[in-house]
Design an enzyme around this catalytic site. Structure first.
Site, PDB file in Angstrom:
ATOM      1  CD  GLU A   1      -2.791  -0.900   2.570  1.00 50.71           C
ATOM      2  OE1 GLU A   1      -3.820  -1.585   2.639  1.00 50.71           O
ATOM      3  OE2 GLU A   1      -2.411  -0.135   3.483  1.00 50.71           O
TER       4      GLU A   1
ATOM      5  NE  ARG B   1       7.158  -0.170  16.481  1.00 46.15           N
ATOM      6  CZ  ARG B   1       6.805   0.972  15.884  1.00 46.15           C
ATOM      7  NH1 ARG B   1       6.689   1.013  14.575  1.00 46.15           N
ATOM      8  NH2 ARG B   1       6.556   2.054  16.605  1.00 46.15           N
TER       9      ARG B   1
ATOM     10  CD  GLU C   1      -1.607   8.501   7.152  1.00 52.04           C
ATOM     11  OE1 GLU C   1      -0.544   9.069   7.442  1.00 52.04           O
ATOM     12  OE2 GLU C   1      -1.918   7.379   7.609  1.00 52.04           O
TER      13      GLU C   1
ATOM     14  NE  ARG D   1      -2.829   4.028  11.432  1.00 51.12           N
ATOM     15  CZ  ARG D   1      -2.043   3.115  11.998  1.00 51.12           C
ATOM     16  NH1 ARG D   1      -0.806   3.424  12.341  1.00 51.12           N
ATOM     17  NH2 ARG D   1      -2.489   1.887  12.194  1.00 51.12           N
TER      18      ARG D   1
ATOM     19  CE  LYS E   1       5.153   4.591   6.925  1.00 49.52           C
ATOM     20  NZ  LYS E   1       4.836   5.965   7.353  1.00 49.52           N
TER      21      LYS E   1
ATOM     22  CE  LYS F   1       8.581   2.131  10.348  1.00 52.28           C
ATOM     23  NZ  LYS F   1       8.216   3.200  11.308  1.00 52.28           N
TER      24      LYS F   1
ATOM     25  NE  ARG G   1       1.979   6.407  16.032  1.00 59.85           N
ATOM     26  CZ  ARG G   1       2.981   5.942  15.313  1.00 59.85           C
ATOM     27  NH1 ARG G   1       3.040   6.210  14.028  1.00 59.85           N
ATOM     28  NH2 ARG G   1       3.939   5.225  15.862  1.00 59.85           N
TER      29      ARG G   1
END
Length: 513
Positions: free
Chosen positions: A215, A378, A266, A222, A217, A384, A237
């Site tokens: 996707e 995480r 986002e 966020r 970024k 990422k 976030r």
């Protein structure tokens, strides 16, 4: 409970590198606070290095010169927390002076140990090694429940202090039931899932074992979006409610053919040609004092949905990524979805990354098709991939470390060279990615470069040591004289082959901005 109890615990936690010892030392004040849910919430927040109020408008300039310390401890934890709330509530004309007055009063009533703790807490520098995982284990130990149950409740409750307060107040017989009461609830934010880093497209494909969902970024903000009927709430976030500041997100969500929804996405400011503005333009829409109507007219935001956690009565947290995206695609139009590509081909994924970067975005997210949504964690299910920038900068000073870095010269302020004046312009500071060997080396090296001794917390240095620093971008900052700061700076290596005249210039940094 007195403030000195928490300040002393913080010192004790920072004084050991043993995870088990840290957990045991944090569990002690949690047990003592257990009958008072508010007290538990404060202790958990503080020993995690956070304020319950998040921000109270106190910066380094206010903390730099505290008044003479009190001779004996008298401040309570709840009284100090109330003082933070009072300071944070100050606004309007003369607010800066009033905040200084209140913080001075608080520090004057604090002992030296308490002052040191407060400075580190208020400045975000409380690095004692009590990370979220250790705090979860400490809460579990104090409440005599499994750490996995605390983690799950915190994930769904969105706030570990609140979960800890409910769990400990219920006692050993009711703690498990208190944790079970935390479920996904529309309207209550949960911690967002976070991504690990991958070194390359190939690395991401290998770690996911084949086909991966890539996707774009986006370099936006966020947001977590909740909808029940015609009521929409939007969270950041960090789980702050920003609904009133983002009418575009509310409008886009209300247009979806759903009754209730929890989605991840986002918010981002785009230029007329569709390219993103700098992150600071997007961030400016999130300020508490923003005139929303004027800001919206000047710079509207776009919203892109990337994941869906609940839809019309069905929780999707534990569903695989493919199922969640299918549920998302069924209700969110393409113009509000993040661009994505599913492939096992490295060349195709690399082309997608290049196209994403050419469009002005940060990089790509690589998501495992089978991964659940690990709220507040995480996980390896999300990776990422983005280019890394590096600069050669000069170390301007150094701070003594804490926790595993105690006794070592650690945190380094960084400066770029001003070619016109020969001086150095500070761009931030970091201790990220420093190995134990590096800490040992730089403690010896910076002792040699120290100006005026090494007794103070901050040690001034002759600006001679060059360091290579990796970072994710450059952002505007009123904190530093040059008006710029590095995002997520971390040390790559020291460059003994270069002198300060070889350091990158502030003009180079401005060009990156």
């Amino acid at each position: 409970m007195l403030l000195i109890d928490i300040a002393s615990t913080s010192l004790n936690v920072g004084g050991t590198s043993s995870r088990l010892a840290k957990v045991a030392r944090i569990a002690e004040p949690l047990r003592a606070a257990a009958p008072d849910p508010e007290l538990v919430a404060i202790v958990v927040a503080w020993l995690s290095g956070e304020l319950r109020q998040r921000q109270i408008g106190v910066g380094w300039a206010t903390l730099r010169s505290p008044p003479a310390a009190a001779g004996s401890p008298a401040l309570t934890v709840t009284g100090t927390d109330a003082a933070f709330s009072e300071i944070g509530a100050v606004s309007g004309k003369g607010s800066a002076a009033r905040r200084r007055e209140l913080i001075t009063r608080l520090f004057a009533a604090s002992t030296e140990t308490e002052q040191a703790f407060l400075v580190r807490l208020l400045s975000g520098e409380l690095r004692q090694g009590a990370l979220a995982g250790i705090m979860v284990d400490a809460v579990a130990r104090a409440a005599e429940v499994p750490a996995t149950a605390v983690q799950r409740a915190a994930m769904l409750g969105g706030d570990l202090p609140t979960v800890a307060a409910a769990c400990l107040a219920a006692g050993s017989s009711g703690a498990a039931g208190a944790l079970d009461s935390f479920t996904l609830r529309v309207g209550r934010p949960i911690g967002p899932m976070l991504a690990q880093s991958a070194g390359s497209i190939t690395d991401a494909l290998e770690r996911h074992g084949g086909a991966t969902i890539f996707e774009a970024k986006l370099d936006g903000a966020r947001v977590q979006i909740h909808r029940t009927g015609d009521e929409v709430t939007v969270y950041t976030r960090s789980l702050d409610d920003v609904t009133a500041r983002l009418p575009e997100v509310v409008q886009a969500t209300l247009a979806l053919p759903v009754s209730d929804l929890v989605a991840d996405g986002e918010a981002i400011a785009l230029q007329p040609d569709g390219r993103p503005h700098r992150f600071q333009v997007t961030a400016s829409r999130f300020g508490r004092s923003v005139n929303v109507a004027a800001a919206q007219a000047k710079q509207p935001l776009s919203v892109f949905f990337s994941d869906i956690l609940h839809r019309d009565g069905r929780d999707l947290l534990d569903a695989p990524t493919t199922d969640r995206l299918a549920a998302l695609d069924a209700v969110v139009p393409a113009r509000h979805r993040v661009d994505r590509l599913t492939t096992a081909d490295a060349a195709a994924a690399t082309d997608f990354l290049r196209a994403t970067l050419a469009a002005g975005h940060e990089g790509v997210m690589a998501k495992s098709p089978t991964a659940p949504y690990l709220a507040g964690r995480r996980g390896a299910g999300w990776l990422k991939v983005k280019p890394v920038h590096t600069l050669d900068l000069v170390v301007l000073a150094v701070e003594w470390g804490s926790g595993r870095r105690r006794g070592k010269l650690s945190n380094i302020p960084l400066g770029a060279r001003d070619a016109a004046t020969g001086e150095f312009v500070m761009l931030g500071k970091t201790f990220k990615s420093m190995t134990d060997a590096m800490l040992d080396w730089q403690t010896a090296r910076f002792t040699e470069l120290a100006v005026g001794g090494t007794d103070g917390y901050v040690v001034a240095l002759r600006p001679e040591q060059v360091v290579e620093v990796a970072f994710d971008g450059v952002q505007a900052s009123s904190r530093y004289p040059g008006g710029l700061a590095l995002r997520f700076a971390r040390v790559v290596r020291y460059r003994d082959d270069k002198g300060p005249a070889d350091a990158d210039t502030i003009d180079t940094v401005r060009a990156l901005y």
